[in-house]
Structure formats: C-alpha cells, structure tokens
Design a protein around this motif. Sequence first.
Motif, mmCIF file in Angstrom:
data_model
loop_
_atom_site.group_PDB
_atom_site.id
_atom_site.type_symbol
_atom_site.label_atom_id
_atom_site.label_comp_id
_atom_site.label_asym_id
_atom_site.label_seq_id
_atom_site.Cartn_x
_atom_site.Cartn_y
_atom_site.Cartn_z
ATOM 1 N N ASN A 24 1.048 -1.273 0.125
ATOM 2 C CA ASN A 24 0.093 -0.168 0.035
ATOM 3 C C ASN A 24 1.032 1.539 -0.120
ATOM 4 O O ASN A 24 0.244 2.333 -0.178
ATOM 5 C CB ASN A 24 -0.903 0.020 1.371
ATOM 6 N N LEU A 25 2.023 1.013 0.253
ATOM 7 C CA LEU A 25 3.041 2.172 0.174
ATOM 8 C C LEU A 25 3.089 2.800 -1.442
ATOM 9 O O LEU A 25 3.516 3.890 -1.696
ATOM 10 C CB LEU A 25 4.590 1.729 0.782
ATOM 11 N N ASN A 26 2.853 2.003 -2.171
ATOM 12 C CA ASN A 26 3.123 2.026 -3.812
ATOM 13 C C ASN A 26 1.812 2.909 -4.091
ATOM 14 O O ASN A 26 0.448 2.262 -3.900
ATOM 15 C CB ASN A 26 3.114 0.651 -4.363
ATOM 16 N N LEU A 27 1.949 4.188 -4.508
ATOM 17 C CA LEU A 27 1.014 4.961 -4.780
ATOM 18 C C LEU A 27 -0.050 4.462 -5.827
ATOM 19 O O LEU A 27 -1.314 4.792 -5.617
ATOM 20 C CB LEU A 27 1.449 6.636 -5.122
ATOM 21 N N GLN A 28 0.240 4.087 -6.805
ATOM 22 C CA GLN A 28 -0.511 3.516 -8.042
ATOM 23 C C GLN A 28 -1.305 2.356 -7.201
ATOM 24 O O GLN A 28 -2.471 2.341 -7.431
ATOM 25 C CB GLN A 28 0.341 2.760 -9.102
ATOM 26 N N GLN A 29 -0.783 1.561 -6.336
ATOM 27 C CA GLN A 29 -1.716 0.413 -5.809
ATOM 28 C C GLN A 29 -2.675 1.062 -4.960
ATOM 29 O O GLN A 29 -3.904 0.487 -4.968
ATOM 30 C CB GLN A 29 -0.735 -0.417 -5.001
ATOM 31 N N GLU A 136 9.034 0.097 -5.351
ATOM 32 C CA GLU A 136 8.162 1.333 -6.124
ATOM 33 C C GLU A 136 7.790 2.467 -5.121
ATOM 34 O O GLU A 136 7.859 3.619 -5.085
ATOM 35 C CB GLU A 136 7.346 1.103 -7.162
ATOM 36 N N GLY A 137 6.931 1.868 -4.195
ATOM 37 C CA GLY A 137 6.571 2.447 -2.971
ATOM 38 C C GLY A 137 7.451 3.425 -2.219
ATOM 39 O O GLY A 137 7.353 4.396 -1.944
ATOM 40 N N PHE A 138 8.580 2.684 -1.994
ATOM 41 C CA PHE A 138 9.637 3.547 -1.273
ATOM 42 C C PHE A 138 10.243 4.567 -2.295
ATOM 43 O O PHE A 138 10.571 5.632 -1.640
ATOM 44 C CB PHE A 138 10.931 2.438 -0.943
ATOM 45 N N GLU A 139 10.356 4.524 -3.405
ATOM 46 C CA GLU A 139 10.731 5.519 -4.421
ATOM 47 C C GLU A 139 9.778 6.427 -4.412
ATOM 48 O O GLU A 139 9.934 7.705 -4.541
ATOM 49 C CB GLU A 139 10.868 4.631 -5.738
ATOM 50 N N ASN A 140 8.485 5.823 -4.416
ATOM 51 C CA ASN A 140 7.305 7.115 -4.470
ATOM 52 C C ASN A 140 7.411 8.101 -3.340
ATOM 53 O O ASN A 140 7.219 9.409 -3.430
ATOM 54 C CB ASN A 140 5.824 6.580 -4.305
ATOM 55 N N PHE A 141 7.900 7.607 -2.172
ATOM 56 C CA PHE A 141 7.881 8.447 -0.976
ATOM 57 C C PHE A 141 9.228 9.244 -0.753
ATOM 58 O O PHE A 141 9.349 9.818 0.127
ATOM 59 C CB PHE A 141 7.374 7.819 0.224
ATOM 60 N N GLY A 142 10.280 8.763 -1.597
ATOM 61 C CA GLY A 142 11.679 9.226 -1.557
ATOM 62 C C GLY A 142 12.304 8.732 -0.426
ATOM 63 O O GLY A 142 13.352 9.453 0.247
ATOM 64 N N LEU A 143 11.954 7.393 -0.036
ATOM 65 C CA LEU A 143 12.613 6.704 1.028
ATOM 66 C C LEU A 143 13.901 6.030 0.696
ATOM 67 O O LEU A 143 14.082 5.663 -0.422
ATOM 68 C CB LEU A 143 11.510 5.823 1.671
#
Length: 192
Positions: A24-29, A136-143
């Motif tokens: 759920n960290l993945n913004l698209q998901q 990808e979720g980590f990438e979305n949040f700049g983590l």
Amino acid sequence: MTTNKRKKKKIDWTALPYFAFGSNLNLQQMAGRCPTAENMGAAELQDWALTFRGVADVEQRKGRSVSGGLFKIDAACLKALDRYEGWPFLYVHRRVKVVDQNGDLVDAFIYVMNEKRHGRRQISMPSDWYFEVIREGFENFGLNNRPLYEALREVAHEVDMSVAPDADEYYCDLNPDCAYDNEYQAELALAF
C-alpha cells in the motif's frame, strides 16, 4: 454480585492516519484501492522492524525502525483496505505512534499479522513482483531503500541459505545501490 467488566471502546480507525509499509506504500496500488486517500507524506515507525512472511509484516524490535507513508483515509477506503488485508483474519488493526516528515510524533494505525488467530507465521520470501511493488512505493515516498533490502536479506538468511548461499551477495544483486562495507556488516551482526 456484580461484575466489573470493562467495555472495549470501539476505535474509529478513519480518525487516525494509516501508516503503510508494504504494497500500500505504492501510490499506484493505493490509488486503485483507495482513490480518496490523501498522501500525508513519509513517516517512520520506531522500535519496529520490517519482515516478510510471504507478504510484508512488522514486528516490535527495539532500536530498529520501519519507513513508510501516512495516508488520511475515509470509511470506504478503510473497507477496501480491510478487504485487501484480510482483516480481521490475516491482519488486524493496531494503534501505533509514528514520526511524521516534520519530526512530530503522531497517532496512526497499521495492519499487523493476526498472531492470535494463526500463531506466528513463518518468515518467508516475498515474490519478486510483490517486492518490486514495495520498492516502487519506497521510491514514491523518496525513502532510502536500504532498510527494505536489509529486511529481505535478513529473511533470506533465516529462510534457507540455499535460496541465497551468500546472502550478502544476494542482497547486492537485488540492490543496485549496494554499498556494503565491512563496518556496516559488523553493525548488522551486532544487531542480531
């Protein structure tokens, strides 16, 4: 004779931000599941560690932290997340405190595996697809994705060394940003 039974106060989970640390960290998901969810930015769950039991889970572990994202959700979103997470059978809600991107300690909730119903599920590797969704979720949040790869590396060590005979090499094969130095290896060894 009267009994003094406390009534368990029902929590309005939509009043708390949702802390996502897995798919759920993945913004698209997340947009597909909860189009009305509002991204509140990155956050950190302290004294917990990310692990995999086929899917992402967290466990309390002093001195560790889990990177993730906060979302403001509504009742429809909670219902969709509950369905996706297998609530209350596979995962249950848990109230936690997280540090938001401003450094403030805020109340939030997470989904954590339901040990009361199933016992402690075995540590197991995630699928490549599932891991990529989280990356990808980590990438979305700049983590920083280092903790994500560390969790994978720990699971690879624990599950079956034949999956990754040299788990450090396996870790570096999966992580293009691998900068694995001896000092860091020594720190990790002390942590376990």
